[in-house]
Design a protein around this motif. Structure first.
Motif, PDB file in Angstrom:
ATOM      1  N   TYR A   1       0.812  -1.420   0.034  1.00  0.00           N
ATOM      2  CA  TYR A   1       0.060   0.144   0.209  1.00  0.00           C
ATOM      3  C   TYR A   1       0.825   1.025  -0.219  1.00  0.00           C
ATOM      4  O   TYR A   1       0.490   2.347  -0.662  1.00  0.00           O
ATOM      5  CB  TYR A   1      -0.921  -0.090   1.425  1.00  0.00           C
ATOM      6  N   LEU A   2       1.964   1.329   0.820  1.00  0.00           N
ATOM      7  CA  LEU A   2       2.947   2.264   0.708  1.00  0.00           C
ATOM      8  C   LEU A   2       3.623   2.573  -0.508  1.00  0.00           C
ATOM      9  O   LEU A   2       3.871   3.679  -0.881  1.00  0.00           O
ATOM     10  CB  LEU A   2       3.877   1.944   1.994  1.00  0.00           C
ATOM     11  N   GLU A   3       3.788   1.394  -1.015  1.00  0.00           N
ATOM     12  CA  GLU A   3       4.373   1.665  -2.562  1.00  0.00           C
ATOM     13  C   GLU A   3       3.495   1.851  -3.479  1.00  0.00           C
ATOM     14  O   GLU A   3       3.922   2.783  -4.310  1.00  0.00           O
ATOM     15  CB  GLU A   3       4.807  -0.023  -2.824  1.00  0.00           C
ATOM     16  N   GLU A   4       1.996   1.908  -3.413  1.00  0.00           N
ATOM     17  CA  GLU A   4       0.904   2.491  -4.104  1.00  0.00           C
ATOM     18  C   GLU A   4       1.125   3.925  -4.094  1.00  0.00           C
ATOM     19  O   GLU A   4       1.305   4.640  -5.221  1.00  0.00           O
ATOM     20  CB  GLU A   4      -0.353   1.771  -3.954  1.00  0.00           C
ATOM     21  N   PHE A   5       1.304   4.412  -2.887  1.00  0.00           N
ATOM     22  CA  PHE A   5       1.427   5.849  -2.680  1.00  0.00           C
ATOM     23  C   PHE A   5       2.721   6.470  -3.287  1.00  0.00           C
ATOM     24  O   PHE A   5       2.822   7.367  -3.838  1.00  0.00           O
ATOM     25  CB  PHE A   5       1.511   6.110  -1.104  1.00  0.00           C
ATOM     26  N   ARG A   6       3.872   5.583  -2.996  1.00  0.00           N
ATOM     27  CA  ARG A   6       5.104   5.989  -3.638  1.00  0.00           C
ATOM     28  C   ARG A   6       5.025   6.300  -4.881  1.00  0.00           C
ATOM     29  O   ARG A   6       5.460   6.999  -5.562  1.00  0.00           O
ATOM     30  CB  ARG A   6       6.279   5.293  -2.986  1.00  0.00           C
ATOM     31  N   GLY A   7       4.460   5.152  -5.582  1.00  0.00           N
ATOM     32  CA  GLY A   7       4.533   5.053  -6.962  1.00  0.00           C
ATOM     33  C   GLY A   7       3.620   5.968  -7.515  1.00  0.00           C
ATOM     34  O   GLY A   7       3.548   6.498  -8.907  1.00  0.00           O
ATOM     35  N   THR A   8       2.397   5.980  -7.039  1.00  0.00           N
ATOM     36  CA  THR A   8       1.133   6.836  -7.878  1.00  0.00           C
ATOM     37  C   THR A   8       1.092   8.148  -7.488  1.00  0.00           C
ATOM     38  O   THR A   8       0.518   8.834  -7.906  1.00  0.00           O
ATOM     39  CB  THR A   8      -0.197   5.988  -7.322  1.00  0.00           C
ATOM     40  N   VAL A   9       1.515   8.511  -6.321  1.00  0.00           N
ATOM     41  CA  VAL A   9       1.688  10.060  -5.595  1.00  0.00           C
ATOM     42  C   VAL A   9       3.007  10.587  -5.732  1.00  0.00           C
ATOM     43  O   VAL A   9       3.222  11.446  -6.618  1.00  0.00           O
ATOM     44  CB  VAL A   9       0.985  10.221  -4.171  1.00  0.00           C
ATOM     45  N   PHE A  10       3.925   9.949  -5.003  1.00  0.00           N
ATOM     46  CA  PHE A  10       4.969  10.808  -4.997  1.00  0.00           C
ATOM     47  C   PHE A  10       6.031  10.631  -6.349  1.00  0.00           C
ATOM     48  O   PHE A  10       6.525  11.652  -6.975  1.00  0.00           O
ATOM     49  CB  PHE A  10       6.271  10.114  -3.852  1.00  0.00           C
ATOM     50  N   ARG A  11       5.895   9.521  -7.119  1.00  0.00           N
ATOM     51  CA  ARG A  11       6.717   9.230  -8.189  1.00  0.00           C
ATOM     52  C   ARG A  11       6.309   9.842  -9.404  1.00  0.00           C
ATOM     53  O   ARG A  11       6.853  10.534 -10.256  1.00  0.00           O
ATOM     54  CB  ARG A  11       6.587   7.706  -8.552  1.00  0.00           C
ATOM     55  N   GLN A  12       4.855   9.848  -9.402  1.00  0.00           N
ATOM     56  CA  GLN A  12       4.018  10.589 -10.631  1.00  0.00           C
ATOM     57  C   GLN A  12       4.121  12.353 -10.457  1.00  0.00           C
ATOM     58  O   GLN A  12       4.155  12.730 -11.512  1.00  0.00           O
ATOM     59  CB  GLN A  12       2.434  10.215 -10.683  1.00  0.00           C
ATOM     60  N   VAL A  13       4.205  12.408  -9.420  1.00  0.00           N
ATOM     61  CA  VAL A  13       4.412  14.110  -9.186  1.00  0.00           C
ATOM     62  C   VAL A  13       5.868  14.254  -9.439  1.00  0.00           C
ATOM     63  O   VAL A  13       5.989  15.527 -10.169  1.00  0.00           O
ATOM     64  CB  VAL A  13       4.106  14.530  -7.812  1.00  0.00           C
ATOM     65  N   MET A  14       6.748  13.619  -9.005  1.00  0.00           N
ATOM     66  CA  MET A  14       8.141  13.837  -9.472  1.00  0.00           C
ATOM     67  C   MET A  14       7.999  13.731 -11.242  1.00  0.00           C
ATOM     68  O   MET A  14       8.791  14.769 -11.724  1.00  0.00           O
ATOM     69  CB  MET A  14       9.195  12.862  -8.985  1.00  0.00           C
ATOM     70  N   PHE A  15       7.675  12.884 -11.917  1.00  0.00           N
ATOM     71  CA  PHE A  15       7.368  12.716 -13.348  1.00  0.00           C
ATOM     72  C   PHE A  15       6.792  14.134 -13.835  1.00  0.00           C
ATOM     73  O   PHE A  15       7.180  14.908 -14.905  1.00  0.00           O
ATOM     74  CB  PHE A  15       6.599  11.621 -13.675  1.00  0.00           C
ATOM     75  N   ALA A  16       5.697  14.515 -13.077  1.00  0.00           N
ATOM     76  CA  ALA A  16       4.904  15.863 -13.312  1.00  0.00           C
ATOM     77  C   ALA A  16       6.011  16.959 -13.284  1.00  0.00           C
ATOM     78  O   ALA A  16       5.948  17.742 -14.369  1.00  0.00           O
ATOM     79  CB  ALA A  16       3.734  15.833 -12.747  1.00  0.00           C
ATOM     80  N   GLU A  17       6.950  16.999 -12.464  1.00  0.00           N
ATOM     81  CA  GLU A  17       7.735  18.282 -12.011  1.00  0.00           C
ATOM     82  C   GLU A  17       8.608  18.247 -13.157  1.00  0.00           C
ATOM     83  O   GLU A  17       9.164  19.122 -13.810  1.00  0.00           O
ATOM     84  CB  GLU A  17       8.173  18.020 -10.860  1.00  0.00           C
ATOM     85  N   PHE A  18       9.335  16.735 -13.791  1.00  0.00           N
ATOM     86  CA  PHE A  18       9.982  17.024 -14.804  1.00  0.00           C
ATOM     87  C   PHE A  18       9.209  17.371 -16.109  1.00  0.00           C
ATOM     88  O   PHE A  18       9.963  18.029 -16.821  1.00  0.00           O
ATOM     89  CB  PHE A  18      10.457  15.451 -14.834  1.00  0.00           C
ATOM     90  N   GLU A  19       8.219  16.992 -16.385  1.00  0.00           N
ATOM     91  CA  GLU A  19       7.658  17.483 -17.657  1.00  0.00           C
ATOM     92  C   GLU A  19       7.334  18.808 -17.563  1.00  0.00           C
ATOM     93  O   GLU A  19       7.685  19.543 -18.457  1.00  0.00           O
ATOM     94  CB  GLU A  19       6.154  16.682 -17.689  1.00  0.00           C
ATOM     95  N   LYS A  20       6.932  19.637 -16.417  1.00  0.00           N
ATOM     96  CA  LYS A  20       6.916  20.995 -16.448  1.00  0.00           C
ATOM     97  C   LYS A  20       8.121  21.571 -16.762  1.00  0.00           C
ATOM     98  O   LYS A  20       8.134  22.693 -17.382  1.00  0.00           O
ATOM     99  CB  LYS A  20       6.461  21.329 -15.112  1.00  0.00           C
ATOM    100  N   ALA A  21       9.317  21.344 -16.114  1.00  0.00           N
ATOM    101  CA  ALA A  21      10.525  21.562 -16.348  1.00  0.00           C
ATOM    102  C   ALA A  21      11.175  21.565 -17.844  1.00  0.00           C
ATOM    103  O   ALA A  21      11.724  22.614 -18.311  1.00  0.00           O
ATOM    104  CB  ALA A  21      11.653  21.076 -15.569  1.00  0.00           C
ATOM    105  N   ILE A  22      10.924  20.653 -18.341  1.00  0.00           N
ATOM    106  CA  ILE A  22      11.442  20.443 -19.773  1.00  0.00           C
ATOM    107  C   ILE A  22      10.749  21.172 -20.946  1.00  0.00           C
ATOM    108  O   ILE A  22      11.137  21.753 -21.744  1.00  0.00           O
ATOM    109  CB  ILE A  22      11.594  18.919 -20.190  1.00  0.00           C
ATOM    110  N   HIS A  23       9.225  21.372 -20.490  1.00  0.00           N
ATOM    111  CA  HIS A  23       8.656  22.231 -21.288  1.00  0.00           C
ATOM    112  C   HIS A  23       9.081  23.766 -21.135  1.00  0.00           C
ATOM    113  O   HIS A  23       9.110  24.427 -22.090  1.00  0.00           O
ATOM    114  CB  HIS A  23       7.155  21.879 -21.145  1.00  0.00           C
ATOM    115  N   GLU A  24       9.392  23.746 -19.840  1.00  0.00           N
ATOM    116  CA  GLU A  24       9.748  25.498 -19.621  1.00  0.00           C
ATOM    117  C   GLU A  24      10.970  25.715 -20.106  1.00  0.00           C
ATOM    118  O   GLU A  24      11.178  26.800 -20.709  1.00  0.00           O
ATOM    119  CB  GLU A  24       9.747  25.643 -18.401  1.00  0.00           C
TER     120      GLU A  24
END
Length: 601
Positions: free
Chosen positions: A451-474
């Motif tokens: 369950y903790l891994e679900e949080f890590r993968g679906t919240v923390f990890r995906q938000v890291m991905f989202a931050e990366f996408e925002k940065a490369i587009h900027e």
């Protein structure tokens, strides 16, 4: 070298574990007939051009013809693409998919006049048409949505040019897909028994969960060394996709690619940035979890390849596919008899393609068209993750099933922003079902870890991905260049930020950006985090409130795209315009972490 553990050919998989695409078309000849019909309909709809403002009846006629054309086009494309997904190396279905992709471009070009011409009708006249004509009133929300986006819609000729450009614009994603699913090959490594086994994307997950650290490390290095060999090509591909997004946002007069993407859901950029800020504030929780992982695994250093192995090493359980189906059905009984009857139907009526084979598309998805029942692609390996994946993808499938039964075609495609809610509600209910039935301390700890891994993968990890996408587009929007080194440096820095002091962040992880398919569906991944947060709240309501909450939730599933995503979620009791659901979800993460820490003392 032994090749006994090489992937089976498609023909070697038992038919009972394959989806039945014959439910769409019995053979290629039937597909060809509809392919031809789509072309004919695309030509016929041009007769509506220049006449939409004549009357409410003429506008309705055009909308109905468009629905007929687009729904049949979807069916043609879905079949071709899913046949290719069975074996990406099959030239017959490569060709069908190429033809279907070209047809999509042709079709959208043929209907591209509709919205700009409709918006040329005076707004009062347009709304009076919809209010006076009962059949046309079905399209009222769609009409109002077009009016909302009016400033970003171009002239008929410009819209036609943009529609015609779609096939070219998708080239970067197509190149990545073919490379990632058909061309890339990974080396063999020795498994836990010392056998030489080919690394595949499906097996990679199982290798990272191996109790043998040497296997984990070898698999990790095998995958990233393979991508690193193609880093410049893959950087050019991803950069091309970013530039495509920049082009379309500029043409449509948006301040950024992010703003353009979010506007499709009528969501402000603040929702995206607030999500990143909220998760960043809670990174100490992730660091605390990773330190627990390091302690329990008794490692001097916690590496990136140590992040997926179950922390409770003694608990090891392979779950046959038939048992997985039973677990999912039992876990989802709180959703009511109707829901579980549809679930069983999907599992027994060949909706699902279960096992990995050579050339098959990796990962998992649910798909289909308005004119077909849903389908699910799996690469089932018998791990607990695979059981959750089954529940997840059937959540998507039944969301589509309910929507298509209830909504007209125009509202049959729900927005991606809400797409992950139904899938994650299923996962949450499955977890709640399994935890109290754990056979002992070890199994319970294993599930809490999952369950903790679900949080890590679906919240923390995906938000890291989202931050990366925002940065490369900027970067691109500021006129700066992107190359393999720049992408890797940015990605490595984000990993160090998110994983903190607890993890030795291996240099190889800098190449992870090159293997993430979602980066070609830009600004998609943040919706995993918002969806997970909404689903956590909805699952809690279902279990505590019972039928009233279930009824609201089923109504949400039936609503499709008939309203804005945030409004649809409000009907189910969740307000994602506020950071509160994300913060509340992270409180559940903290509570689960407390429980696991206590259990593992």
């Amino acid at each position: 070298m032994s090749t006994n553990n090489a992937l089976p050919k498609r023909a070697e998989i038992d038919s009972g574990f394959k989806w039945k695409l014959e439910d769409i078309y019995s053979d290629i000849s039937s597909w060809e007939q509809d392919f031809k019909k789509v072309k004919e309909l695309a030509e016929q709809i041009k007769g509506c051009q220049g006449r939409l403002g004549e009357s409410a009846e003429k506008l309705l006629e055009c909308f109905q013809k468009s629905d007929e054309l687009l729904s049949l086009n979807d069916k043609v494309f879905v079949y071709a693409r899913m046949k290719r997904d069975e074996d990406n190396g099959n030239p017959t279905y490569q060709a069908l998919t190429d033809r279907a992709s070209s047809l999509v471009t042709e079709v959208y070009a043929s209907v591209s006049f509709i919205v700009p011409e409709m918006l040329g009708i005076p707004e009062d006249t347009l709304l009076s048409y919809a209010e006076a004509n009962k059949d046309l009133s079905v399209y009222l929300f769609s009409i109002k949505e077009s009016l909302r986006q009016k400033e970003h819609i171009l002239s008929e000729k410009e819209e036609q040019i943009l529609a015609m450009s779609a096939e070219i614009a998708d080239t970067a994603g197509d190149v990545f897909t073919m490379f990632n699913n058909a061309d890339i090959k990974f080396p063999y490594i020795r498994n836990e028994e010392g056998e030489e086994v080919e690394v595949t994307k499906g097996r990679y997950v199982a290798f990272l969960e191996s109790k043998d650290r040497r296997v984990r490390k070898d698999a990790f290095e095998a995958v990233y060394s393979s991508y690193k060999k193609m880093r410049n090509t893959l950087a050019a591909s991803l950069t091309g996709n970013v530039k495509k997004n920049r082009f379309y946002s500029l043409v449509r007069k948006y301040p950024s690619a992010l703003a353009a993407s979010l506007d499709n859901d009528n969501i402000s950029v603040d929702v995206y940035t607030t999500l990143i800020e909220t998760v960043n504030k809670n990174l100490p929780l992730l660091d605390r979890y990773l330190k627990l992982r390091k302690k329990v695994l008794k490692l001097d250093e916690l590496h990136m390849y140590d992040l997926y192995v179950p922390m409770v090493e003694e608990f090891d359980k392979k779950i046959p596919y038939e048992e997985a189906k039973t677990l999912v059905i039992e876990a989802l009984k709180p959703l009511g008899e109707e829901y579980t009857s549809f679930l069983k139907k999907g599992m027994e009526a060949s909706w699902i393609d279960v096992y990995e084979n050579e050339g098959k598309t990796s990962g998992a998805y649910a798909w289909g068209s308005y004119k077909t029942h849903p389908y699910v692609l799996l690469n089932y390996q018998g791990m607990i993750n695979d059981v959750f994946t089954l529940a997840h993808e059937m959540g998507h499938a039944l969301h589509s099933y309910y929507t298509n039964m209830t909504q007209p075609y125009v509202y049959s495609e729900y927005k991606i922003f809400v797409a992950e809610v139904a899938s994650t509600v299923n996962e949450s209910l499955l977890m709640r079902y399994l935890l109290p039935r754990a056979s002992g301390k070890q199994e319970k700890a294993y599930l809490l870890n999952h369950y903790l891994e679900e949080f890590r993968g679906t919240v923390f990890r995906q938000v890291m991905f989202a931050e990366f996408e925002k940065a490369i587009h900027e970067k691109v929007e500021q006129g700066e260049a992107l190359n393999a080194q720049e992408l890797s440096d940015m990605y490595l820095a984000l990993n160090r930020k998110y994983f903190g002091e607890a993890v030795t962040v291996d240099e190889d992880i800098a190449m992870e950006w090159s293997r993430i398919p979602h980066f070609y569906s830009s600004f998609y991944v943040y919706k995993y985090a918002t969806g997970f947060s909404a689903a956590t709240a909805i699952a809690e309501k279902i279990l505590t409130e019972g039928k009233p909450a279930v009824d609201k939730y089923i109504q949400f599933l039936k609503s499709g795209g008939s309203n804005y995503p945030l409004e649809l979620l409000k009907t189910a009791g969740v307000d994602l315009s506020s950071p509160q659901p994300v913060q509340d979800a992270l409180k559940v993460f903290e509570k689960t972490l407390d429980e696991l820490e206590e259990l593992l003392k």
